[in-house]
Design an enzyme around this catalytic site. Structure first.
Site, PDB file in Angstrom:
ATOM      1  CB  CYS A 113      -0.964   0.000   1.175  1.00  0.00           C
ATOM      2  SG  CYS A 113      -0.171  -0.147   2.792  1.00  0.00           S
ATOM      3  CG  HIS A 430      -4.027   0.481   4.789  1.00  0.00           C
ATOM      4  ND1 HIS A 430      -3.440  -0.282   3.793  1.00  0.00           N
ATOM      5  CD2 HIS A 430      -5.160   0.983   4.242  1.00  0.00           C
ATOM      6  CE1 HIS A 430      -4.197  -0.261   2.707  1.00  0.00           C
ATOM      7  NE2 HIS A 430      -5.249   0.502   2.953  1.00  0.00           N
TER       8      HIS A 430
END
EC number: 3.4.19.12
Length: 482
Positions: A113, A430
């Site tokens: 990510c 994330h």
């Protein structure tokens, strides 16, 4: 049920059944199907006058075989389209992508990510995509090594595939080349690729592209990436021990927003980031001494990138920790007071022109003599409401305040991309990107899942909890024509 015939214009409709248990409006609806005359336009002659929508059939006393007369004009018959209707799902995928208004997402290949969010932010810069599209093996400089060339080509190909696709794209080829060029992104933990720092990925990729996209021969624009993202700083160094003073210049691709208990807003963090201390050899003392360093911006890029310095090494736990403090940032950023005196002078006239133009839109009287330095530091409400599109040409770093003849920078920037991090450590959590489209709409790219977002929610990514918080933000320069 009685059966009647109805005469309308030159036509007679026979055998129409009337259900006397239902309102007269139902009968009118039957006639609408036959004639195309809407019920509200129908005038039907019956005993007692015109037939009303809620008329009682028993009071009218309609008989079987009775002839009724109707007047009224029918709706215009809808013509069949000259061209067959093509549904969005039947279009070629590239046409569907264009129709959608934003590009596809990127598949997460396992803790990638950080890479996906970086790519989506940089892909939003049309001038960078244009420079990449002109890159080829023939244009490759002799100074560019093979892996840098491969990474540049992989970036170009991936950007193109994202623009042509509706479904999420797998960045496998790009990821393989990135790890070959920068092996640190290949780190494993328990056989799984580790989460990496998005800022490190951003910096390494920009550095590679800056080397590859340099023109092989002397030209007006030898360094496209530096022109787009490079910030020239002029620094003053002062040694308190010896009283020595010196100056130096450097070029960076991002400004730092340092976070402390005193910093509540981006502007305060940028001021802290332009001041610091360093140790260097003092010619007077003949040994290492502490110097105070104060920097000012000496030339502006078309895209200004800011990194929030949120991560630090925590000795107690021997790992990276995160500063969760809330630091607000604006949709429009004015950095006039962070600029050098020379650059401020170049910005004064364009800023006054911008105020005059926005003032005219609001019906205000403009003044050619109102361009004082004090008035330049703060934006007017009119400036804050401007969208600031700007042209697509590359900034000339030598000018510092202009991109090409006729267009000039103002020192005011508009937010176009935010890269956020959710979690307590840089080695976990994330990353997500939030990118402004040409239409003005904001799209959140959470790996393979793009979604529409409200602009008022973009500035709420400022920290203060466990929600996504801004880590890297990118602004686009606002220009005026002179």
């Amino acid at each position: 049920m009685p059966t009647v015939s109805v005469k309308w214009q030159k036509k007679v409709f026979d055998g129409i059944e009337i259900d006397v248990s239902l309102p007269a409006y139902v009968f009118k609806a039957q006639l609408y199907d036959l004639t195309g005359v809407p019920p509200e336009r129908q005038k039907i002659m019956v005993k007692g006058g015109l037939l009303k929508d809620d008329a009682d059939w028993s009071a009218i006393g309609v008989k079987d075989g009775q002839k009724l007369m109707m007047m009224g004009t029918a709706d215009e018959i809808v013509k069949a389209p000259e061209k067959a209707i093509i549904f969005a799902e039947d279009l070629p995928e590239e046409a569907q992508a264009t129709n959608l208004g934003y590009s596809a997402g990127l598949v997460n290949l396992g803790n990638t990510c950080y890479m996906n969010s970086t790519l989506q932010c940089l892909k939003s810069v049309p001038e960078l995509k244009s420079a990449l599209s002109n890159y080829s093996l023939a244009a490759r400089s002799n100074d560019v090594d093979q892996t840098s060339h491969m990474l540049t080509v992989a970036t170009r190909e991936l950007f193109g595939e994202l623009d042509r696709s509706v479904n999420a794209v797998s960045p496998t080829q790009f990821w393989m080349v990135l790890r070959k060029k920068y092996p640190q992104f290949s780190q494993l933990q328990n056989g799984i690729h580790m989460q990496q720092d998005a800022e490190e990925c951003w910096s390494q990729l920009l550095y590679t592209l800056s080397q590859s996209l340099k023109a092989p021969t002397t030209s007006e624009d030898p360094d496209a990436v530096k022109a787009l993202f490079g910030v020239n700083l002029r620094s003053r160094l002062h040694c308190q021990e010896s009283g020595e003073e010196s100056s130096e210049t450097e070029s960076v691709y991002s400004l730092k927003c340092h976070i402390s208990h005193e910093v509540n807003h981006l502007h305060e963090g940028l001021k802290h980031g332009l001041k610091g201390e360093l140790e260097k050899t003092s010619p007077t003392l003949g040994r290492t001494a502490l110097y105070l360093k104060e920097s000012l911006i000496d030339s502006l890029p078309r895209y200004l990138t800011v990194q929030f310095v949120r991560f630090f090494w925590k000795r107690e736990t021997n790992q990276k920790a995160k500063i969760l403090r809330k630091v607000d940032y604006p949709l429009e950023l004015d950095i006039f007071d962070l600029c050098s005196e020379d650059l401020r002078k170049k910005l004064e006239a364009p800023r006054q022109k911008l105020r005059d133009e926005e003032g005219k839109k609001l019906g205000l009287q403009t003044s050619a003599k109102s361009g004082s330095k004090d008035s330049d530091v703060k934006m007017t409400d009119a400036e804050a409401s401007s969208n600031g599109g700007g042209e697509s040409s590359t900034v000339n770093q030598q000018e510092g305040a202009s991109s090409e003849k006729g267009t000039h920078m103002t020192g005011i920037y508009d937010l176009v991309a935010v890269l956020t991090h959710k979690g307590r450590s840089a080695d976990s959590g994330h990353y997500v990107s939030w990118v402004k489209q040409e239409s003005g709409k904001w799209i959140q790219y959470d790996d393979e899942n793009p979604s529409m977002q409200r602009e008022e929610d973009i500035t709420k990514l400022s920290g203060g909890g466990d929600w996504h918080m801004a880590y890297i933000i990118m602004y686009k320069a606002r220009f005026v024509s002179m």
